[in-house]
Design a protein around this motif. Structure first.
Motif, PDB file in Angstrom:
ATOM      1  N   HIS A  89       0.845  -1.199   0.000  1.00  0.00           N
ATOM      2  CA  HIS A  89       0.000   0.000   0.000  1.00  0.00           C
ATOM      3  C   HIS A  89       0.884   1.254   0.000  1.00  0.00           C
ATOM      4  CE1 HIS A  89      -2.728  -2.989   2.089  1.00  0.00           C
ATOM      5  NE2 HIS A  89      -3.542  -2.530   1.155  1.00  0.00           N
ATOM      6  N   ARG A  90       1.950   1.211   0.791  1.00  0.00           N
ATOM      7  CA  ARG A  90       2.808   2.410   0.891  1.00  0.00           C
ATOM      8  C   ARG A  90       3.569   2.655  -0.410  1.00  0.00           C
ATOM      9  NH1 ARG A  90       3.067   0.725   6.330  1.00  0.00           N
ATOM     10  NH2 ARG A  90       4.934  -0.516   5.991  1.00  0.00           N
ATOM     11  N   ALA A  91       3.939   1.566  -1.100  1.00  0.00           N
ATOM     12  CA  ALA A  91       4.646   1.736  -2.388  1.00  0.00           C
ATOM     13  C   ALA A  91       3.732   2.426  -3.405  1.00  0.00           C
ATOM     14  CB  ALA A  91       5.109   0.381  -2.923  1.00  0.00           C
ATOM     15  N   LEU A  92       2.429   2.128  -3.362  1.00  0.00           N
ATOM     16  CA  LEU A  92       1.494   2.787  -4.291  1.00  0.00           C
ATOM     17  C   LEU A  92       1.287   4.252  -3.908  1.00  0.00           C
ATOM     18  CD1 LEU A  92      -1.027  -0.106  -4.909  1.00  0.00           C
ATOM     19  CD2 LEU A  92       0.487   0.956  -6.594  1.00  0.00           C
ATOM     20  N   ALA A  93       1.321   4.538  -2.615  1.00  0.00           N
ATOM     21  CA  ALA A  93       1.217   5.948  -2.192  1.00  0.00           C
ATOM     22  C   ALA A  93       2.445   6.718  -2.678  1.00  0.00           C
ATOM     23  CB  ALA A  93       1.089   6.031  -0.672  1.00  0.00           C
ATOM     24  N   ALA A  94       3.613   6.085  -2.611  1.00  0.00           N
ATOM     25  CA  ALA A  94       4.842   6.748  -3.096  1.00  0.00           C
ATOM     26  C   ALA A  94       4.766   6.950  -4.608  1.00  0.00           C
ATOM     27  CB  ALA A  94       6.074   5.905  -2.730  1.00  0.00           C
ATOM     28  N   LEU A  95       4.166   5.992  -5.323  1.00  0.00           N
ATOM     29  CA  LEU A  95       4.014   6.135  -6.774  1.00  0.00           C
ATOM     30  C   LEU A  95       3.085   7.316  -7.092  1.00  0.00           C
ATOM     31  CD1 LEU A  95       4.857   4.732  -9.458  1.00  0.00           C
ATOM     32  CD2 LEU A  95       2.679   3.503  -9.368  1.00  0.00           C
ATOM     33  N   GLU A  96       2.035   7.471  -6.310  1.00  0.00           N
ATOM     34  CA  GLU A  96       1.128   8.612  -6.509  1.00  0.00           C
ATOM     35  C   GLU A  96       1.889   9.927  -6.299  1.00  0.00           C
ATOM     36  OE1 GLU A  96      -3.093   8.959  -4.728  1.00  0.00           O
ATOM     37  OE2 GLU A  96      -1.934  10.410  -3.581  1.00  0.00           O
ATOM     38  N   ALA A  97       2.745   9.955  -5.287  1.00  0.00           N
ATOM     39  CA  ALA A  97       3.517  11.183  -5.036  1.00  0.00           C
ATOM     40  C   ALA A  97       4.414  11.505  -6.232  1.00  0.00           C
ATOM     41  CB  ALA A  97       4.342  11.024  -3.759  1.00  0.00           C
ATOM     42  N   ARG A  98       4.899  10.472  -6.938  1.00  0.00           N
ATOM     43  CA  ARG A  98       5.781  10.685  -8.088  1.00  0.00           C
ATOM     44  C   ARG A  98       5.011  11.038  -9.350  1.00  0.00           C
ATOM     45  NH1 ARG A  98       8.558   5.593  -7.332  1.00  0.00           N
ATOM     46  NH2 ARG A  98       8.322   5.147  -9.532  1.00  0.00           N
ATOM     47  N   LEU A  99       3.903  10.323  -9.594  1.00  0.00           N
ATOM     48  CA  LEU A  99       3.201  10.463 -10.885  1.00  0.00           C
ATOM     49  C   LEU A  99       2.024  11.430 -10.836  1.00  0.00           C
ATOM     50  CD1 LEU A  99       3.007   6.751 -12.160  1.00  0.00           C
ATOM     51  CD2 LEU A  99       4.709   8.485 -12.727  1.00  0.00           C
ATOM     52  N   GLY A 100       1.548  11.761  -9.648  1.00  0.00           N
ATOM     53  CA  GLY A 100       0.379  12.646  -9.538  1.00  0.00           C
ATOM     54  C   GLY A 100      -0.798  12.080 -10.317  1.00  0.00           C
ATOM     55  N   ASP A 101      -1.390  12.929 -11.177  1.00  0.00           N
ATOM     56  CA  ASP A 101      -2.572  12.507 -11.930  1.00  0.00           C
ATOM     57  C   ASP A 101      -2.248  11.442 -12.981  1.00  0.00           C
ATOM     58  OD1 ASP A 101      -4.176  14.133 -10.511  1.00  0.00           O
ATOM     59  OD2 ASP A 101      -4.173  15.775 -11.971  1.00  0.00           O
ATOM     60  N   GLY A 128     -10.182   0.290   2.931  1.00  0.00           N
ATOM     61  CA  GLY A 128      -9.644   1.627   3.237  1.00  0.00           C
ATOM     62  C   GLY A 128      -8.141   1.658   3.477  1.00  0.00           C
ATOM     63  N   LEU A 129      -7.434   0.548   3.208  1.00  0.00           N
ATOM     64  CA  LEU A 129      -6.004   0.505   3.526  1.00  0.00           C
ATOM     65  C   LEU A 129      -5.147   1.327   2.556  1.00  0.00           C
ATOM     66  CD1 LEU A 129      -5.496  -3.167   4.798  1.00  0.00           C
ATOM     67  CD2 LEU A 129      -5.362  -1.033   6.110  1.00  0.00           C
ATOM     68  N   HIS A 130      -5.641   1.591   1.344  1.00  0.00           N
ATOM     69  CA  HIS A 130      -4.858   2.460   0.448  1.00  0.00           C
ATOM     70  C   HIS A 130      -4.757   3.871   1.047  1.00  0.00           C
ATOM     71  CE1 HIS A 130      -4.005  -0.199  -2.817  1.00  0.00           C
ATOM     72  NE2 HIS A 130      -5.267  -0.496  -3.011  1.00  0.00           N
ATOM     73  N   GLU A 131      -5.891   4.397   1.509  1.00  0.00           N
ATOM     74  CA  GLU A 131      -5.868   5.737   2.113  1.00  0.00           C
ATOM     75  C   GLU A 131      -5.023   5.720   3.393  1.00  0.00           C
ATOM     76  OE1 GLU A 131      -8.552   4.380   0.789  1.00  0.00           O
ATOM     77  OE2 GLU A 131      -9.706   5.901  -0.289  1.00  0.00           O
ATOM     78  N   ALA A 132      -5.168   4.657   4.185  1.00  0.00           N
ATOM     79  CA  ALA A 132      -4.369   4.566   5.424  1.00  0.00           C
ATOM     80  C   ALA A 132      -2.882   4.519   5.081  1.00  0.00           C
ATOM     81  CB  ALA A 132      -4.773   3.318   6.207  1.00  0.00           C
ATOM     82  N   GLY A 133      -2.540   3.992   3.911  1.00  0.00           N
ATOM     83  CA  GLY A 133      -1.140   3.905   3.491  1.00  0.00           C
ATOM     84  C   GLY A 133      -0.641   5.178   2.825  1.00  0.00           C
ATOM     85  N   GLY A 134      -1.499   6.164   2.677  1.00  0.00           N
ATOM     86  CA  GLY A 134      -1.037   7.462   2.163  1.00  0.00           C
ATOM     87  C   GLY A 134      -1.522   7.824   0.772  1.00  0.00           C
TER      88      GLY A 134
END
Ligand code: NAD
Length: 231
Positions: free
Chosen positions: A68-80, A91-97
């Protein structure tokens, strides 16, 4: 680059939430049709609310894992450029950032009126002890804001639009038997036939039922493989 990620129950397995394929069609010892179908709810709403109350109580005690945290980091890199679509309700994706998550099968911590005519919107709800069946102010029963078997997933129009412009499709921990989610990877083959360069990747414990649609299948635990693959 446009990346479409589809997650299934397997990504939450290392957080301690059971997938249901692993239990031979039983989900936490219940027949899926009894607790996750409109017919099951009509037949016995108490059993269904007890089941989802237990799922909520359990989900309140678990934590996101490195996948889950790796996907949150990917969102931070790729944005939209990242479209994260989950079949999970935990709800664990949101909990992971992660901030932008499309919940095609609904959300465990939301409730709505069971009467489709009622205009009261779904609302956040962490109640998990249902001595009385919950009722809407309109008088109808309330139900979990979950897409049950036989119901149409949420946001399909937006999901199809995004998969149709994806360069990379990554599916994580989904057995490839629950449709329409399992059919999304097929859109990538169409894009390929139109001359687009696309890449399809599966990450999970074993090859899924639709493995032939993926260019790469990485077998293993999501929490162990994903951080490296997405880095
Ligand atoms: P599934 O239960 O059918 O399949 C889970 C897949 O995950 C299997 O292929 C299994 O090999 C794989 N897996 C198990 N452990 C893994 C790990 N550590 N890392 C990576 N992969 C692992 O799940 P599905 O395809 O998502 O379909 C089940 C349906 O039930 C979905 O609609 C989902 O909404 C619902 N569901 C949700 C949750 C949740 O919210 N966490 C849990 C169970 C079921």
């Amino acid at each position: 680059m446009d990346v479409f990620v589809l997650t299934g129950a397997g990504i939450s397995a290392e957080s301690g939430i059971a997938t249901f394929r692993d239990a031979n069609g039983l989900w936490e010892n219940h027949r899926v049709e009894d607790v996750a179908s409109p017919e099951g709810f009509a037949a016995d709403p108490r059993v269904v609310w007890r089941f989802y109350g237990e799922r909520r109580a359990q989900a309140l005690t678990v934590a996101p894992n490195p996948a889950h945290r790796a996907l949150a980091a990917l969102e931070a890199r790729l944005g939209d450029g990242l479209f994260l679509c989950t079949q999970n309700v935990d709800g664990l994706h949101e909990a992971g950032g992660s901030h932008q998550v499309v919940h095609m099968h609904g959300e465990l911590f939301k409730t709505r009126c069971a009467d489709p005519e009622c205009e009261r919107p779904p609302f956040a709800d962490t109640r998990h002890d249902f001595a009385e069946l919950p009722r809407c102010p309109c008088g109808a029963l309330q139900r979990p804001h979950i897409v049950w078997f036989g119901e149409v997933p949420f946001d399909m129009h937006r999901i199809r639009r995004r998969v149709q412009k994806a360069d990379v499709f990554v599916c994580i921990g989904s057995s490839g038997v629950v449709y329409p989610a399992a059919g999304l990877v097929g859109e990538m083959q169409y894009r390929r036939s139109m001359g687009h360069r696309v890449r399809t990747i599966y990450v999970g414990l074993e090859a899924p039922a639709n493995a032939d649609q993926f260019d790469e299948v990485h077998e293993g635990k999501a929490g162990e493989l994903l951080p490296g693959l997405l880095a």
